[in-house]
Write a protein that holds these residues in place. Sequence first.
Motif, PDB file in Angstrom:
ATOM      1  N   PRO A  28      -2.843   7.960   5.350  1.00  0.00           N
ATOM      2  CA  PRO A  28      -2.735   6.705   4.399  1.00  0.00           C
ATOM      3  C   PRO A  28      -1.705   6.827   3.517  1.00  0.00           C
ATOM      4  O   PRO A  28      -1.261   5.703   3.000  1.00  0.00           O
ATOM      5  N   ALA A  29      -1.246   7.968   2.953  1.00  0.00           N
ATOM      6  CA  ALA A  29      -0.359   7.857   1.980  1.00  0.00           C
ATOM      7  C   ALA A  29       1.225   7.362   2.874  1.00  0.00           C
ATOM      8  O   ALA A  29       1.745   6.703   2.471  1.00  0.00           O
ATOM      9  N   LEU A  30       1.488   7.912   4.125  1.00  0.00           N
ATOM     10  CA  LEU A  30       2.564   7.417   4.728  1.00  0.00           C
ATOM     11  C   LEU A  30       2.382   6.109   5.248  1.00  0.00           C
ATOM     12  O   LEU A  30       3.327   5.140   5.374  1.00  0.00           O
ATOM     13  N   ALA A  31       1.194   5.519   5.519  1.00  0.00           N
ATOM     14  CA  ALA A  31       1.078   4.100   5.856  1.00  0.00           C
ATOM     15  C   ALA A  31       1.044   3.112   4.898  1.00  0.00           C
ATOM     16  O   ALA A  31       1.230   1.958   4.824  1.00  0.00           O
ATOM     17  N   ALA A  32       1.078   3.752   3.423  1.00  0.00           N
ATOM     18  CA  ALA A  32       1.134   2.841   2.148  1.00  0.00           C
ATOM     19  C   ALA A  32       2.575   2.625   1.928  1.00  0.00           C
ATOM     20  O   ALA A  32       2.777   1.767   0.862  1.00  0.00           O
ATOM     21  N   LEU A  33       3.645   3.205   2.402  1.00  0.00           N
ATOM     22  CA  LEU A  33       4.748   2.796   2.292  1.00  0.00           C
ATOM     23  C   LEU A  33       5.163   1.370   2.679  1.00  0.00           C
ATOM     24  O   LEU A  33       4.899   0.748   3.667  1.00  0.00           O
ATOM     25  N   LYS A  34       5.494   0.693   1.773  1.00  0.00           N
ATOM     26  CA  LYS A  34       5.843  -0.789   1.776  1.00  0.00           C
ATOM     27  C   LYS A  34       7.177  -1.096   2.624  1.00  0.00           C
ATOM     28  O   LYS A  34       8.133  -0.526   2.291  1.00  0.00           O
ATOM     29  N   PRO A  35       6.808  -2.140   3.594  1.00  0.00           N
ATOM     30  CA  PRO A  35       8.227  -2.380   4.213  1.00  0.00           C
ATOM     31  C   PRO A  35       9.149  -3.090   3.437  1.00  0.00           C
ATOM     32  O   PRO A  35      10.550  -3.208   3.868  1.00  0.00           O
ATOM     33  N   GLN A  36       8.822  -3.716   2.383  1.00  0.00           N
ATOM     34  CA  GLN A  36       9.730  -4.226   1.226  1.00  0.00           C
ATOM     35  C   GLN A  36      10.852  -3.408   0.904  1.00  0.00           C
ATOM     36  O   GLN A  36      11.988  -3.678   0.622  1.00  0.00           O
ATOM     37  N   TRP A  37      10.334  -2.043   0.749  1.00  0.00           N
ATOM     38  CA  TRP A  37      11.122  -1.121   0.490  1.00  0.00           C
ATOM     39  C   TRP A  37      12.125  -0.666   1.374  1.00  0.00           C
ATOM     40  O   TRP A  37      13.461  -0.724   0.918  1.00  0.00           O
ATOM     41  N   SER A  38      11.840  -0.599   2.471  1.00  0.00           N
ATOM     42  CA  SER A  38      12.768  -0.457   3.644  1.00  0.00           C
ATOM     43  C   SER A  38      13.922  -1.910   3.735  1.00  0.00           C
ATOM     44  O   SER A  38      15.008  -1.543   3.911  1.00  0.00           O
ATOM     45  N   GLU A  39      13.266  -3.038   3.511  1.00  0.00           N
ATOM     46  CA  GLU A  39      14.240  -4.150   3.641  1.00  0.00           C
ATOM     47  C   GLU A  39      15.202  -4.256   2.621  1.00  0.00           C
ATOM     48  O   GLU A  39      16.342  -4.550   2.573  1.00  0.00           O
TER      49      GLU A  39
ATOM     50  N   LEU B 137      -4.617  16.568  -9.992  1.00  0.00           N
ATOM     51  CA  LEU B 137      -3.461  15.959 -10.809  1.00  0.00           C
ATOM     52  C   LEU B 137      -2.387  15.312 -10.016  1.00  0.00           C
ATOM     53  O   LEU B 137      -1.750  14.372 -10.391  1.00  0.00           O
ATOM     54  N   VAL B 138      -1.851  16.109  -9.024  1.00  0.00           N
ATOM     55  CA  VAL B 138      -0.791  15.643  -8.063  1.00  0.00           C
ATOM     56  C   VAL B 138      -1.383  14.575  -7.335  1.00  0.00           C
ATOM     57  O   VAL B 138      -0.661  13.318  -7.089  1.00  0.00           O
ATOM     58  N   GLN B 139      -2.672  14.467  -6.995  1.00  0.00           N
ATOM     59  CA  GLN B 139      -3.089  13.092  -6.020  1.00  0.00           C
ATOM     60  C   GLN B 139      -3.383  12.004  -7.069  1.00  0.00           C
ATOM     61  O   GLN B 139      -2.974  10.882  -6.544  1.00  0.00           O
ATOM     62  N   ARG B 140      -3.519  12.138  -8.453  1.00  0.00           N
ATOM     63  CA  ARG B 140      -3.535  11.089  -9.290  1.00  0.00           C
ATOM     64  C   ARG B 140      -2.149  10.573  -9.317  1.00  0.00           C
ATOM     65  O   ARG B 140      -1.964   9.312  -9.408  1.00  0.00           O
ATOM     66  N   ARG B 141      -0.878  11.232  -9.426  1.00  0.00           N
ATOM     67  CA  ARG B 141       0.395  10.679  -9.431  1.00  0.00           C
ATOM     68  C   ARG B 141       0.561  10.110  -8.153  1.00  0.00           C
ATOM     69  O   ARG B 141       1.307   9.008  -8.041  1.00  0.00           O
ATOM     70  N   ALA B 142       0.276  10.823  -6.958  1.00  0.00           N
ATOM     71  CA  ALA B 142       0.306  10.187  -5.741  1.00  0.00           C
ATOM     72  C   ALA B 142      -0.061   8.702  -5.582  1.00  0.00           C
ATOM     73  O   ALA B 142       0.567   7.874  -4.826  1.00  0.00           O
ATOM     74  N   ALA B 143      -1.277   8.495  -6.162  1.00  0.00           N
ATOM     75  CA  ALA B 143      -2.176   7.267  -6.142  1.00  0.00           C
ATOM     76  C   ALA B 143      -1.279   6.047  -6.703  1.00  0.00           C
ATOM     77  O   ALA B 143      -1.565   4.903  -6.380  1.00  0.00           O
ATOM     78  N   ARG B 144      -0.219   6.556  -7.717  1.00  0.00           N
ATOM     79  CA  ARG B 144       0.206   5.076  -8.198  1.00  0.00           C
ATOM     80  C   ARG B 144       1.014   4.476  -6.971  1.00  0.00           C
ATOM     81  O   ARG B 144       1.333   3.200  -7.428  1.00  0.00           O
TER      82      ARG B 144
END
Length: 311
Positions: free
Chosen positions: A196-207, A301-308
């Motif tokens: 789920p974290a890897l799939a959440a990478l937005k295509p707009q960032w790559s563009e 704690l780490v997961q809370r930061r990753a959820a951003r």
Amino acid sequence: MTVAVMTGADATASAPSSAGPGRDARARRSAPSLAWLGLVPFAVYVVLFLALPTVLAVGTGLFAEDGSFTWNNLAALGDPVVLITLANSAWLSLLTAAVGAVVGALVCYAMLGLDPQGFVRHSVDAAAGVLAQFGGVMLAFVFIATIGIQGVVTQFLKDSVGINIFERSSWIYELPGLILPYIYFQIPLMVITFMPALAALKPQWSEANLALGGTRASFWIRIGIPVLAPSFLANLLLLFANAFSSYATAAALASQGSQIVPLQIRAALTSETVLGRENLAGALALGMIVVVGVVMALYSLVQRRAARWQA
């Protein structure tokens, strides 16, 4: 005059109808809700298999048989044998967690190129869900039947290639033999939790990276890896806690000796030669609870930061 009377009657008739829904809404709010009944099975499960064992571990670890508070039980954690056992559990958990996290992350990366609704993607997701829960005695039996002393692969290598993987020692039934079974269920668990974290990478960032003259390598170095690092670290901690607390597979494979903490607890509870070992078992269990609790607190704690970045 007639019109005025009819208008007043209409207003009078409409008053109760407007007040009725309000009274109904207040009645519904004041009525006791039965939705909490759905949590009863889960609450019973938590009390029986989490809260009660924790209380028993604290009771046997911090209190003597007469009910008085004592530190003597925890002092046993400084015994050299116990320290070696803790070290074995730590490096075994860390090693299998690191291998499972890296391999699982690579599998997730490969799955990004698949159709999310395709057959292969669904098959991998289903297999990961099943294999992550495939442990205990069943997993130990699979490894014994496959690469045990009389296993299928062992006999094939011996008869066809002339290689005896147990020429020097019966490592499958010792501490090194737990590495492969642990990795076996660590990798699919990483796939389930990291995808789920890897799939959440937005295509707009790559563009945007390409529009500014970046490359695929620069995207992962400057954007992808920094964004995924908290999720990767959180899942690494989860895998560590999962391996550190595993018991059934190790108990079935390493039936002799107490190389890791869960097996040391079993030996303390079932010892027929040394009396009073139950207190040591409680101290070890309390130590495991502290270690797993700290790891899961860091995970939260780490997961809370990753959820951003996953919103």
